[in-house]
Design a protein around this motif. Structure first.
Motif, PDB file in Angstrom:
ATOM      1  N   PRO A 163       8.650   9.817   7.188  1.00 53.50           N
ATOM      2  CA  PRO A 163       7.726   8.945   6.459  1.00 53.50           C
ATOM      3  C   PRO A 163       8.273   8.593   5.079  1.00 53.50           C
ATOM      4  CG  PRO A 163       6.516  10.679   7.569  1.00 53.50           C
ATOM      5  CD  PRO A 163       7.983  11.008   7.723  1.00 53.50           C
ATOM      6  N   GLY A 164       8.210   7.332   4.750  1.00 55.67           N
ATOM      7  CA  GLY A 164       8.709   6.852   3.462  1.00 55.67           C
ATOM      8  C   GLY A 164       8.053   5.530   3.147  1.00 55.67           C
ATOM      9  N   GLU A 165       8.869   4.486   2.963  1.00 54.58           N
ATOM     10  CA  GLU A 165       8.296   3.190   2.604  1.00 54.58           C
ATOM     11  C   GLU A 165       9.230   2.059   2.991  1.00 54.58           C
ATOM     12  OE1 GLU A 165       7.856   4.092  -1.547  1.00 54.58           O
ATOM     13  OE2 GLU A 165       9.722   3.039  -2.093  1.00 54.58           O
ATOM     14  N   LEU A 166       8.642   0.893   3.127  1.00 56.82           N
ATOM     15  CA  LEU A 166       9.382  -0.355   3.282  1.00 56.82           C
ATOM     16  C   LEU A 166       9.273  -1.087   1.948  1.00 56.82           C
ATOM     17  CD1 LEU A 166       9.203  -2.954   6.134  1.00 56.82           C
ATOM     18  CD2 LEU A 166       8.603  -3.658   3.813  1.00 56.82           C
ATOM     19  N   ASN A 167      10.394  -1.648   1.494  1.00 57.47           N
ATOM     20  CA  ASN A 167      10.403  -2.344   0.206  1.00 57.47           C
ATOM     21  C   ASN A 167      10.731  -3.822   0.386  1.00 57.47           C
ATOM     22  OD1 ASN A 167      11.841   0.595  -0.407  1.00 57.47           O
ATOM     23  ND2 ASN A 167      10.188   0.055  -1.807  1.00 57.47           N
ATOM     24  N   TYR A 168      10.140  -4.637  -0.468  1.00 56.66           N
ATOM     25  CA  TYR A 168      10.546  -6.037  -0.554  1.00 56.66           C
ATOM     26  C   TYR A 168      10.352  -6.513  -1.989  1.00 56.66           C
ATOM     27  CZ  TYR A 168       5.548  -7.419  -0.227  1.00 56.66           C
ATOM     28  OH  TYR A 168       4.192  -7.596  -0.436  1.00 56.66           O
TER      29      TYR A 168
END
Length: 439
Positions: A163-168
């Motif tokens: 589990p972590g994150e998606l970045n934009y």
């Protein structure tokens, strides 16, 4: 409105775009992870107002769910004689993107189902992904794959999926109007120059140019997203604003090579953006290639989806999936060029200029005006907008409060930039007045 990057600085801008691509080329990008964040933070140095968003793993975005974050530190495939036949450190394309960690010994027969190559391109390493299916694999040139000997191989991939994150990234540049022009590029592919870095570096310098404009009629929203899931996450968070404010949009991809320009239509095919793109390309490169929405493949799929229905087209040169270097190690820094990047930037700026300049005017006087006493008519003239009195007369004839400048430019088969220059001149002499903005 003229583009903000002057011809004298075009070569310098082209060089800087290419150098930024060179710097970003080695990063191991994916739809999540450190390589993606590192890329966005580097772009943020060029665009300090860029906001880097984080969407946690497990977040529902319409029918999709943001996956666990993937990171990789090393990977090797070692032959029975100790030779390393694939090494992540020598090319990040050697590992199937999003591979799960593995450390095992297996026969060549068992290994084959985890190997990928392109028989038709014996010296190309393919780019392969497994974002939503927990698998692993190595990518090789077909020449190397065919040379592998029977025996026991050691496959080792040191990666994490957790589990972590998606970045934009998102940059909003306000204009006089709240209506927006959307520019979208992908930042999720590893070391490939045209199908990845050409779009982000061009968008970076396009944003710099937009910021430098003295007058901005419209607002601009630049997004740097991982393909598909990143665009879906962005749209999911902003759907109402996008549907309300976006009047035109462009996906920029595969736009740094020296081949001819291409345009991929929106789903509806007849939006305002479609008209602008075709008009500009017709006057820059009449041999440009037109693709229908049936040839879609990038994030136009999301922006044009039913219910989203944004007026978004793709501007490209060698369109994705159509050129042999696509999704292989052959899409390297030698495949793109500073000149091609600079020319493509000028083309996209021309599209923006067309939208900024496109208004509806009406003649302020009845009947044909006397251009001669205003210094606007000469008996001897040429085809340039400066020396063509007939062009001025034709513009006045069609400025009836109904035709936009783009309508008139298409009718006269002249670049809208010529029409806009003449209109500015006619306005200075009090011969035209603003009627309304085009729909």
């Amino acid at each position: 409105m003229k583009g903000s990057i002057k011809p004298s600085s075009r070569a310098e801008t082209s060089r800087l775009m290419y150098e930024l691509a060179e710097e970003l080329f080695p990063y191991c990008r994916s739809i999540t992870g450190d390589g993606l964040r590192k890329t966005l933070l580097r772009i943020q140095k060029e665009l300090p107002e860029l906001i880097v968003h984080a969407v946690p793993s497990g977040t529902a975005c319409f029918d999709w769910v943001v996956p666990d974050e993937w990171n990789i530190s090393s990977a090797t495939l070692t032959a029975p004689d100790g030779t390393v036949v694939a090494d992540f450190q020598s090319s990040n394309l050697h590992v199937v993107n999003y591979s799960v960690p593995v450390d095992m010994m297996l026969s060549l027969t068992d290994l084959q189902s985890h190997l990928y190559s392109i028989p038709e391109q014996s010296d190309a390493i393919p780019y392969v992904t497994t974002y939503f299916d927990r698998q692993w694999g190595f990518c090789l040139t077909d020449r190397v794959r065919k040379s592998l000997k029977d025996g026991i191989y050691h496959a080792k991939i040191e990666s994490t999926l957790s589990p972590g994150e998606l970045n934009y990234g998102e940059l909003f540049i306000p204009g006089r109007s709240p209506e927006e022009i959307l520019i979208s590029v992908n930042v999720c592919h590893p070391s490939m120059a045209n199908n990845e870095l050409s779009g982000p570096v061009l968008a970076t310098y396009l944003a710099k140019a937009v910021v430098q404009r003295d007058k901005r009629r419209f607002s601009y929203r630049f997004v740097f997203v991982p393909e598909t899931i990143g665009a879906i996450a962005f749209i999911s968070a902003n759907i109402n604003t996008l549907r309300e404010k976006v009047i035109a949009g462009f996906v920029l991809t595969c736009i740094g090579d020296d081949r001819c320009y291409s345009y991929l239509a929106s789903r509806k095919g007849d939006t305002y953006t479609d008209r602008v793109a075709k008009h500009v390309l017709q006057h820059i490169d009449p041999n440009f290639i037109t693709y229908s929405y049936l040839d879609r493949g990038s994030d136009e799929r999301q922006y044009c989806a039913p219910g989203v229905d944004l007026p978004v087209v793709v501007l490209t040169r060698s369109k994705f999936r159509t050129y042999p270097e696509y999704h292989t190690s052959l899409d390297n820094m030698g495949f793109i060029s500073p000149k091609a990047l600079g020319d493509s930037l000028a083309m996209v700026e021309a599209c923006i200029d067309a939208i900024e300049d496109d208004e509806i005017f009406r003649a302020s006087m009845l009947c044909e005006v006397q251009l001669g006493r205003r210094g606007l008519y000469k008996e001897i003239w040429d085809r340039t907008y400066k020396g063509d009195p007939r062009l001025r007369m034709d513009i006045l004839a069609y400025c009836d409060g109904e035709n936009s400048l783009l309508d008139i430019a298409d009718l006269l088969d002249r670049p809208i930039s010529d029409i806009a220059r003449c209109v500015n001149e006619l306005r200075e002499h009090g011969l035209l007045e603003t009627a309304q903005a085009p729909d």
